[in-house]
Design an enzyme around this catalytic site. Structure first.
Site, PDB file in Angstrom:
ATOM      1  N   HIS A 149      74.878 -71.780 114.579  1.00  0.00           N
ATOM      2  CA  HIS A 149      76.199 -71.369 115.038  1.00  0.00           C
ATOM      3  C   HIS A 149      76.098 -70.213 116.027  1.00  0.00           C
ATOM      4  CE1 HIS A 149      78.617 -73.331 111.522  1.00  0.00           C
ATOM      5  NE2 HIS A 149      77.857 -74.180 112.195  1.00  0.00           N
ATOM      6  N   ASN A 164      73.265 -78.643  96.116  1.00  0.00           N
ATOM      7  CA  ASN A 164      71.871 -79.116  96.085  1.00  0.00           C
ATOM      8  C   ASN A 164      70.929 -78.228  96.891  1.00  0.00           C
ATOM      9  OD1 ASN A 164      72.460 -79.735  98.745  1.00  0.00           O
ATOM     10  ND2 ASN A 164      72.132 -81.943  98.549  1.00  0.00           N
ATOM     11  N   TYR A 185      79.589 -86.533 113.395  1.00  0.00           N
ATOM     12  CA  TYR A 185      80.033 -85.522 112.431  1.00  0.00           C
ATOM     13  C   TYR A 185      81.547 -85.593 112.253  1.00  0.00           C
ATOM     14  CZ  TYR A 185      81.711 -80.987 110.870  1.00  0.00           C
ATOM     15  OH  TYR A 185      82.391 -79.992 110.222  1.00  0.00           O
ATOM     16  N   TYR A 203      78.370 -71.047 103.370  1.00  0.00           N
ATOM     17  CA  TYR A 203      79.085 -69.930 104.001  1.00  0.00           C
ATOM     18  C   TYR A 203      80.541 -69.859 103.528  1.00  0.00           C
ATOM     19  CZ  TYR A 203      81.124 -67.348 108.021  1.00  0.00           C
ATOM     20  OH  TYR A 203      81.801 -66.475 108.828  1.00  0.00           O
ATOM     21  N   VAL A 204      81.301 -70.931 103.747  1.00  0.00           N
ATOM     22  CA  VAL A 204      82.711 -70.923 103.373  1.00  0.00           C
ATOM     23  C   VAL A 204      82.862 -71.084 101.861  1.00  0.00           C
ATOM     24  CG1 VAL A 204      84.974 -71.954 103.747  1.00  0.00           C
ATOM     25  CG2 VAL A 204      83.334 -71.863 105.632  1.00  0.00           C
ATOM     26  N   ASP A 234      80.024 -82.637 122.690  1.00  0.00           N
ATOM     27  CA  ASP A 234      80.745 -81.361 122.656  1.00  0.00           C
ATOM     28  C   ASP A 234      82.015 -81.439 123.501  1.00  0.00           C
ATOM     29  OD1 ASP A 234      79.170 -79.916 120.969  1.00  0.00           O
ATOM     30  OD2 ASP A 234      78.105 -78.807 122.527  1.00  0.00           O
TER      31      ASP A 234
END
Length: 322
Positions: free
Chosen positions: A187, A32, A141, A11-12, A282
């Site tokens: 997302h 990849n 992450y 995306y970015v 979160d």
């Protein structure tokens, strides 16, 4: 300039690649395709299909290209998944970046823009979050990215690597002809837009008991084009600067419910919701202070309103499935 873009089918990375090509730069995309498709690769780039763990291919690509800079986007990005499979994230995000750094060192490449994350902060002590805030990730992450930042610091001090670490908040929106299309998608905004298109029956809300006004998580949303512009400014600044660390966000926080309401306004669709338990890892609130990059590099977001960000994503989303 000649630029190597890892994760350039994402995306970015795909957005940045397109802007670089449009500006006349020579771009090589290294990907990849583990969570993307070949159709996402920008026209006019050279493509190298491979994994960052492949030191020989990576070093050969760098030697052949002799790039002016490397933009490193390739990574796994799902905080929830990282709470179930932390080993996957340390291997894919941390270890492969070390391979990239070793290959850059071996081939004389000294300029890197790194895609970091606001997840490095974890649960902030105060908001908006500045770059000197405590770094204490609440999920693997974020930890996998923070470990990379620590490696970059030492590579800078010992080997003279020039780097910019850009800590993103929530990226959204689309530029003309290209937008967010993760495989699989997780997302919030594209998932809600799927509901608006009738591709999903409802949107899940993970947790209504956070210490926020409406009980849902609050996040800072930055338009992907604004984020891409920050990358270009950072790469240029590394001609003079040795080490840069910046937050990239709008400085405004929106709850999950507020995002859903924005999508309802933009699309005119009802958007049913399904309440679910919290996801582990979160944080309740993540809102950026981006004053540092504004003052030092003159960066300023052009898409400050959530409705405008979502409107650009909605336009892309409709065309994507037309």
């Amino acid at each position: 300039m000649k630029i190597l873009v890892t994760g350039g089918a994402g995306y970015v990375g795909g957005t940045v690649s397109r802007i670089l090509v449009a500006g006349g730069d020579e771009v090589t995309v290294y990907d990849n395709f583990c969570h993307s498709q070949r159709s996402a690769v920008a026209e006019g780039v050279r493509l190298v299909e491979g994994d960052l763990a492949d030191r020989a291919l990576l070093e050969g690509t760098l030697r052949e290209g002799q790039f002016d800079g490397v933009m490193h986007f390739a990574a796994l990005i799902e905080a929830g998944e990282s709470m179930k499979r932390p080993e996957l994230y340390f291997r894919a995000n941390t270890m492969t970046t070390l391979t990239l750094l070793e290959a850059m060192q071996a081939t004389g490449h000294k300029r890197l823009v790194f895609s970091s994350t606001a997840a490095c902060y974890g649960e902030p002590l105060s908001t908006p979050i500045a770059e000197d805030a405590r770094l204490l990730p609440t999920n693997p992450y974020g930890e996998s990215k923070l470990l990379v930042e620590q490696m970059l610091k030492w590579m800078n001090e010992i080997h003279g690597l020039r780097y910019a670490s850009l800590r993103y908040f929530n990226v959204a929106g689309a530029m003309e002809g290209y937008g967010e299309a993760h495989e699989p998608e997780s997302h919030l905004i594209p998932l809600i837009l799927d509901v608006a298109l009738g591709r999903r029956s409802s949107i899940k809300i993970f947790g209504r008991d956070y210490p926020t006004a409406d009980g849902t998580c609050i996040r800072d949303y930055i338009h992907v084009r604004d984020l891409a512009d920050a990358h270009l400014l950072a790469l240029e600044a590394l001609k003079e600067k040795s080490r840069l660390i910046y937050n990239i966000g709008n400085g405004q926080g929106f709850s999950v419910l507020q995002v859903i309401e924005s999508v309802r306004r933009v699309t005119g669709k009802p958007i049913p919701v399904e309440e679910c338990p919290r996801r582990e890892g979160d944080p309740a609130v993540l809102v950026a202070s981006s004053e540092k990059i504004k003052q030092e590099l003159g960066w300023a977001p052009q898409f400050g309103e959530l409705d405008a960000i979502i409107a650009s994503a909605w336009e892309w989303h409709q065309k994507r499935y037309a």
